[in-house]
Motif scaffolding. Structure first.
Motif, PDB file in Angstrom:
ATOM      1  N   THR A  50      99.707  67.996  55.527  1.00 56.66           N
ATOM      2  CA  THR A  50      99.331  67.096  56.617  1.00 56.66           C
ATOM      3  C   THR A  50      97.985  67.523  57.206  1.00 56.66           C
ATOM      4  N   GLU A  51      97.384  66.586  57.913  1.00 50.44           N
ATOM      5  CA  GLU A  51      96.124  66.892  58.601  1.00 50.44           C
ATOM      6  C   GLU A  51      96.329  68.046  59.586  1.00 50.44           C
ATOM      7  N   GLU A  52      97.469  68.042  60.263  1.00 46.14           N
ATOM      8  CA  GLU A  52      97.772  69.103  61.220  1.00 46.14           C
ATOM      9  C   GLU A  52      97.906  70.452  60.513  1.00 46.14           C
ATOM     10  N   GLN A  53      98.600  70.504  59.387  1.00 52.87           N
ATOM     11  CA  GLN A  53      98.740  71.756  58.641  1.00 52.87           C
ATOM     12  C   GLN A  53      97.386  72.275  58.185  1.00 52.87           C
ATOM     13  N   ASN A  54      96.531  71.386  57.719  1.00 48.81           N
ATOM     14  CA  ASN A  54      95.190  71.790  57.285  1.00 48.81           C
ATOM     15  C   ASN A  54      94.357  72.294  58.453  1.00 48.81           C
ATOM     16  N   LYS A  55      94.473  71.648  59.602  1.00 48.02           N
ATOM     17  CA  LYS A  55      93.714  72.067  60.784  1.00 48.02           C
ATOM     18  C   LYS A  55      94.174  73.448  61.244  1.00 48.02           C
ATOM     19  N   ILE A  56      95.488  73.653  61.272  1.00 48.35           N
ATOM     20  CA  ILE A  56      96.033  74.963  61.655  1.00 48.35           C
ATOM     21  C   ILE A  56      95.527  76.031  60.696  1.00 48.35           C
TER      22      ILE A  56
ATOM     23  N   LYS B 101      92.463  80.753  59.803  1.00 45.96           N
ATOM     24  CA  LYS B 101      91.574  81.477  58.889  1.00 45.96           C
ATOM     25  C   LYS B 101      90.330  81.942  59.641  1.00 45.96           C
ATOM     26  N   ALA B 102      89.806  81.079  60.522  1.00 50.71           N
ATOM     27  CA  ALA B 102      88.605  81.436  61.274  1.00 50.71           C
ATOM     28  C   ALA B 102      88.853  82.599  62.213  1.00 50.71           C
ATOM     29  N   ILE B 103      90.051  82.716  62.766  1.00 52.34           N
ATOM     30  CA  ILE B 103      90.319  83.843  63.670  1.00 52.34           C
ATOM     31  C   ILE B 103      90.976  85.014  62.942  1.00 52.34           C
ATOM     32  N   GLY B 104      91.044  84.919  61.623  1.00 54.51           N
ATOM     33  CA  GLY B 104      91.717  85.942  60.828  1.00 54.51           C
ATOM     34  C   GLY B 104      90.862  87.139  60.476  1.00 54.51           C
ATOM     35  N   HIS B 105      89.891  87.459  61.285  1.00 53.82           N
ATOM     36  CA  HIS B 105      89.044  88.638  61.051  1.00 53.82           C
ATOM     37  C   HIS B 105      88.896  89.376  62.373  1.00 53.82           C
ATOM     38  N   PRO B 106      89.040  90.704  62.367  1.00 58.20           N
ATOM     39  CA  PRO B 106      88.976  91.443  63.638  1.00 58.20           C
ATOM     40  C   PRO B 106      87.650  91.273  64.389  1.00 58.20           C
TER      41      PRO B 106
ATOM     42  N   LEU C 174      93.653  72.942  71.978  1.00 62.60           N
ATOM     43  CA  LEU C 174      94.214  72.232  70.836  1.00 62.60           C
ATOM     44  C   LEU C 174      94.850  73.214  69.859  1.00 62.60           C
ATOM     45  N   MET C 175      94.144  74.318  69.556  1.00 63.13           N
ATOM     46  CA  MET C 175      94.698  75.307  68.640  1.00 63.13           C
ATOM     47  C   MET C 175      95.981  75.908  69.202  1.00 63.13           C
ATOM     48  N   LYS C 176      95.993  76.232  70.484  1.00 65.13           N
ATOM     49  CA  LYS C 176      97.199  76.785  71.103  1.00 65.13           C
ATOM     50  C   LYS C 176      98.363  75.805  70.990  1.00 65.13           C
ATOM     51  N   ASN C 177      98.091  74.528  71.219  1.00 64.63           N
ATOM     52  CA  ASN C 177      99.146  73.514  71.130  1.00 64.63           C
ATOM     53  C   ASN C 177      99.644  73.339  69.698  1.00 64.63           C
TER      54      ASN C 177
ATOM     55  N   ILE D 291     104.917  76.669  65.812  1.00 65.89           N
ATOM     56  CA  ILE D 291     105.102  77.630  64.722  1.00 65.89           C
ATOM     57  C   ILE D 291     105.446  79.003  65.278  1.00 65.89           C
ATOM     58  N   LEU D 292     104.689  79.439  66.293  1.00 65.60           N
ATOM     59  CA  LEU D 292     104.920  80.762  66.865  1.00 65.60           C
ATOM     60  C   LEU D 292     106.237  80.847  67.627  1.00 65.60           C
TER      61      LEU D 292
END
Length: 110
Positions: free
Chosen positions: A10-16, A21-26, A90-93, A98-99
């Motif tokens: 889904t578009e939502e799954q791809n956006k998540i 991925k963008a925040i997946g680096h320290p 939006l990302m938090k929502n 999932i969390l």
């Protein structure tokens, strides 16, 4: 490595997936935390705060900006970055459902 078949999701799954991925680096987490701690800043300030090379910081900023978690505006010869609060919310929502999944409520099948 295989090609991601994003059209199967889904578009939502791809956006998540793009946002996480963008925040997946320290370094990107450190940049986000720094931007939240101040009102705005220029790239040089981020370099001094995080302690990585300027080209490295620029690449991380580009990744965060590409998914809309931060925004930047040109001020003279510098770029001023800040959190895009709309997209952050939006990302938090998107992530909350999932969390909030709780494995403890499921039957133990494995």
């Amino acid at each position: 490595m295989g090609v991601t078949k994003s059209e199967k999701f889904t578009e939502e799954q791809n956006k998540i997936a793009r946002m996480t991925k963008a925040i997946g680096h320290p370094a990107r987490i450190a940049i986000i935390q720094y931007l939240f701690s101040i009102d705005s800043c220029v790239c040089g300030d981020i370099v001094n705060e995080i302690g990585l090379a300027q080209p490295t910081i620029s690449q991380h900023l580009k990744e965060l900006k590409s998914v809309g978690l931060i925004k930047g505006s040109v001020e003279g010869t510098s770029v001023c970055y800040c959190i895009d609060y709309h997209n952050w919310s939006l990302m938090k929502n998107l992530l909350s459902p999932i969390l909030n999944l709780d494995a403890a409520t499921l039957k133990k099948c494995c």
